[in-house]
Design a protein around this motif. Structure first.
Motif, mmCIF file in Angstrom:
data_model
loop_
_atom_site.group_PDB
_atom_site.id
_atom_site.type_symbol
_atom_site.label_atom_id
_atom_site.label_comp_id
_atom_site.label_asym_id
_atom_site.label_seq_id
_atom_site.Cartn_x
_atom_site.Cartn_y
_atom_site.Cartn_z
ATOM 1 N N SER A 120 0.851 -1.186 0.000
ATOM 2 C CA SER A 120 0.000 0.000 0.000
ATOM 3 C C SER A 120 0.885 1.232 0.000
ATOM 4 O O SER A 120 1.842 1.317 0.775
ATOM 5 N N LEU A 121 0.575 2.173 -0.858
ATOM 6 C CA LEU A 121 1.344 3.405 -0.993
ATOM 7 C C LEU A 121 0.397 4.590 -1.078
ATOM 8 O O LEU A 121 -0.726 4.457 -1.569
ATOM 9 N N THR A 122 0.859 5.737 -0.625
ATOM 10 C CA THR A 122 0.140 6.979 -0.851
ATOM 11 C C THR A 122 1.001 7.808 -1.788
ATOM 12 O O THR A 122 2.095 8.234 -1.427
ATOM 13 N N ILE A 123 0.499 7.970 -3.001
ATOM 14 C CA ILE A 123 1.245 8.674 -4.043
ATOM 15 C C ILE A 123 0.411 9.854 -4.515
ATOM 16 O O ILE A 123 -0.720 9.677 -4.965
ATOM 17 N N ASN A 124 0.977 11.049 -4.370
ATOM 18 C CA ASN A 124 0.296 12.276 -4.772
ATOM 19 C C ASN A 124 -1.101 12.382 -4.154
ATOM 20 O O ASN A 124 -2.054 12.804 -4.799
ATOM 21 N N GLY A 125 -1.188 11.952 -2.879
ATOM 22 C CA GLY A 125 -2.434 12.068 -2.140
ATOM 23 C C GLY A 125 -3.432 10.951 -2.359
ATOM 24 O O GLY A 125 -4.490 10.938 -1.731
ATOM 25 N N ARG A 126 -3.102 10.011 -3.236
ATOM 26 C CA ARG A 126 -4.008 8.894 -3.519
ATOM 27 C C ARG A 126 -3.458 7.614 -2.910
ATOM 28 O O ARG A 126 -2.287 7.294 -3.097
ATOM 29 N N SER A 127 -4.311 6.869 -2.221
ATOM 30 C CA SER A 127 -3.907 5.565 -1.691
ATOM 31 C C SER A 127 -4.013 4.536 -2.805
ATOM 32 O O SER A 127 -5.039 4.438 -3.469
ATOM 33 N N LEU A 128 -2.917 3.807 -2.990
ATOM 34 C CA LEU A 128 -2.862 2.796 -4.050
ATOM 35 C C LEU A 128 -2.292 1.511 -3.486
ATOM 36 O O LEU A 128 -1.533 1.531 -2.520
ATOM 37 N N SER A 129 -2.622 0.420 -4.118
ATOM 38 C CA SER A 129 -2.038 -0.862 -3.765
ATOM 39 C C SER A 129 -1.403 -1.437 -5.021
ATOM 40 O O SER A 129 -2.029 -1.460 -6.084
ATOM 41 N N VAL A 130 -0.147 -1.842 -4.898
ATOM 42 C CA VAL A 130 0.545 -2.459 -6.028
ATOM 43 C C VAL A 130 1.009 -3.843 -5.612
ATOM 44 O O VAL A 130 1.316 -4.090 -4.447
ATOM 45 N N SER A 131 1.034 -4.739 -6.560
ATOM 46 C CA SER A 131 1.462 -6.102 -6.306
ATOM 47 C C SER A 131 2.722 -6.371 -7.113
ATOM 48 O O SER A 131 2.738 -6.179 -8.339
ATOM 49 N N LEU A 132 3.779 -6.781 -6.417
ATOM 50 C CA LEU A 132 5.060 -7.040 -7.073
ATOM 51 C C LEU A 132 5.633 -8.357 -6.600
ATOM 52 O O LEU A 132 5.483 -8.739 -5.436
ATOM 53 N N ASP A 133 6.330 -9.055 -7.494
ATOM 54 C CA ASP A 133 6.984 -10.301 -7.127
ATOM 55 C C ASP A 133 8.219 -10.050 -6.272
ATOM 56 O O ASP A 133 8.555 -10.845 -5.416
ATOM 57 N N ASP A 134 8.904 -8.935 -6.505
ATOM 58 C CA ASP A 134 10.143 -8.635 -5.796
ATOM 59 C C ASP A 134 9.986 -7.365 -4.964
ATOM 60 O O ASP A 134 9.863 -6.272 -5.516
ATOM 61 N N PRO A 135 9.988 -7.467 -3.630
ATOM 62 C CA PRO A 135 9.820 -6.283 -2.789
ATOM 63 C C PRO A 135 10.991 -5.299 -2.889
ATOM 64 O O PRO A 135 10.880 -4.165 -2.449
ATOM 65 N N ASP A 136 12.099 -5.731 -3.472
ATOM 66 C CA ASP A 136 13.246 -4.835 -3.649
ATOM 67 C C ASP A 136 13.198 -4.092 -4.976
ATOM 68 O O ASP A 136 14.157 -3.430 -5.361
ATOM 69 N N THR A 137 12.080 -4.170 -5.665
ATOM 70 C CA THR A 137 11.887 -3.403 -6.891
ATOM 71 C C THR A 137 12.056 -1.921 -6.562
ATOM 72 O O THR A 137 11.480 -1.431 -5.596
ATOM 73 N N PRO A 138 12.834 -1.192 -7.353
ATOM 74 C CA PRO A 138 13.004 0.243 -7.081
ATOM 75 C C PRO A 138 11.682 1.001 -7.186
ATOM 76 O O PRO A 138 10.846 0.718 -8.053
ATOM 77 N N LEU A 139 11.519 1.969 -6.310
ATOM 78 C CA LEU A 139 10.330 2.818 -6.314
ATOM 79 C C LEU A 139 10.105 3.431 -7.697
ATOM 80 O O LEU A 139 8.964 3.539 -8.146
ATOM 81 N N LEU A 140 11.162 3.814 -8.387
ATOM 82 C CA LEU A 140 11.027 4.400 -9.724
ATOM 83 C C LEU A 140 10.252 3.479 -10.662
ATOM 84 O O LEU A 140 9.375 3.932 -11.399
ATOM 85 N N TYR A 141 10.565 2.202 -10.643
ATOM 86 C CA TYR A 141 9.881 1.253 -11.532
ATOM 87 C C TYR A 141 8.404 1.155 -11.183
ATOM 88 O O TYR A 141 7.559 1.036 -12.065
ATOM 89 N N VAL A 142 8.089 1.198 -9.887
ATOM 90 C CA VAL A 142 6.693 1.151 -9.460
ATOM 91 C C VAL A 142 5.960 2.393 -9.963
ATOM 92 O O VAL A 142 4.869 2.296 -10.533
ATOM 93 N N LEU A 143 6.580 3.563 -9.753
ATOM 94 C CA LEU A 143 5.934 4.814 -10.163
ATOM 95 C C LEU A 143 5.699 4.861 -11.666
ATOM 96 O O LEU A 143 4.616 5.251 -12.115
ATOM 97 N N ARG A 144 6.679 4.476 -12.443
ATOM 98 C CA ARG A 144 6.558 4.567 -13.900
ATOM 99 C C ARG A 144 5.755 3.408 -14.496
ATOM 100 O O ARG A 144 4.848 3.633 -15.288
ATOM 101 N N ASN A 145 6.092 2.185 -14.107
ATOM 102 C CA ASN A 145 5.514 1.012 -14.769
ATOM 103 C C ASN A 145 4.187 0.556 -14.187
ATOM 104 O O ASN A 145 3.335 0.077 -14.929
ATOM 105 N N GLU A 146 4.030 0.672 -12.884
ATOM 106 C CA GLU A 146 2.805 0.183 -12.246
ATOM 107 C C GLU A 146 1.759 1.284 -12.078
ATOM 108 O O GLU A 146 0.574 1.027 -12.177
ATOM 109 N N VAL A 147 2.214 2.503 -11.799
ATOM 110 C CA VAL A 147 1.290 3.604 -11.526
ATOM 111 C C VAL A 147 1.102 4.492 -12.762
ATOM 112 O O VAL A 147 0.101 5.178 -12.899
ATOM 113 N N GLY A 148 2.057 4.489 -13.678
ATOM 114 C CA GLY A 148 1.922 5.269 -14.909
ATOM 115 C C GLY A 148 2.335 6.718 -14.796
ATOM 116 O O GLY A 148 1.897 7.550 -15.589
#
Length: 156
Positions: free
Chosen positions: A6-34
């Motif tokens: 669970s993340l709060t990004i730009n005021g919005r609560s989001l949930s992302v699912s990843l196989d690797d918890p060490d995935t860089p935040l940048l990849y989550v922001l760009r690839n998972e959140v858009g």
């Protein structure tokens, strides 16, 4: 099956699912959140193009593993700093000073400058330059960037 974060990004609560918890935040922001304000530059935390705010502090998202973030962490990207209708003073100043050329560094310059001005509303030119020393600019618009930060500081 991936772990849910669970993340709060730009005021919005989001949930992302990843196989690797060490995935860089940048990849989550760009690839998972858009979100595309933070950019991939060096991948080593040395250029600043991936800078975001985590709990108000400027951090390099390319070297920040998702697993290192507290669940209550507040993440702000360039898109969440302001809007086209109501830009953050730093965003407006960068436009007014025409501080961007290629766009490679601009995310890092703006996010680092906004964090600086939050902590030190009236920095000297030397303090601005010191705060931005870790952000690489290929175009050489450093003088415009410094003027933009000074303009933003004056408008706050």
């Amino acid at each position: 099956m991936g772990q849910s974060h669970s993340l709060t990004i730009n005021g919005r609560s989001l949930s992302v699912s990843l196989d690797d918890p060490d995935t860089p935040l940048l990849y989550v922001l760009r690839n998972e959140v858009g979100l595309h304000g933070p950019r991939f530059g060096c991948g080593l935390g040395q250029c600043g193009s991936c800078t975001v705010h985590v709990d108000g502090q400027a951090v390099r998202s390319c070297v920040t593993p998702l697993s290192s973030l507290k669940p209550e962490a507040k993440i702000v990207t360039l898109e969440g700093l302001g809007t086209p209708e109501a830009p953050h003073p730093v965003q407006a100043a960068f436009v007014e000073e025409q501080a961007a050329q290629c766009g490679y560094c601009i995310n890092g310059m703006i996010m680092t400058s906004a964090a600086l001005l939050k902590d030190k509303p009236k920095p000297s030119e030397a303090e601005i330059r010191q705060a931005l020393v870790g952000n690489l600019c290929r175009c050489g618009t450093h003088a415009r960037i410094v003027r933009a930060v000074q303009r933003a500081a004056a408008s706050l």
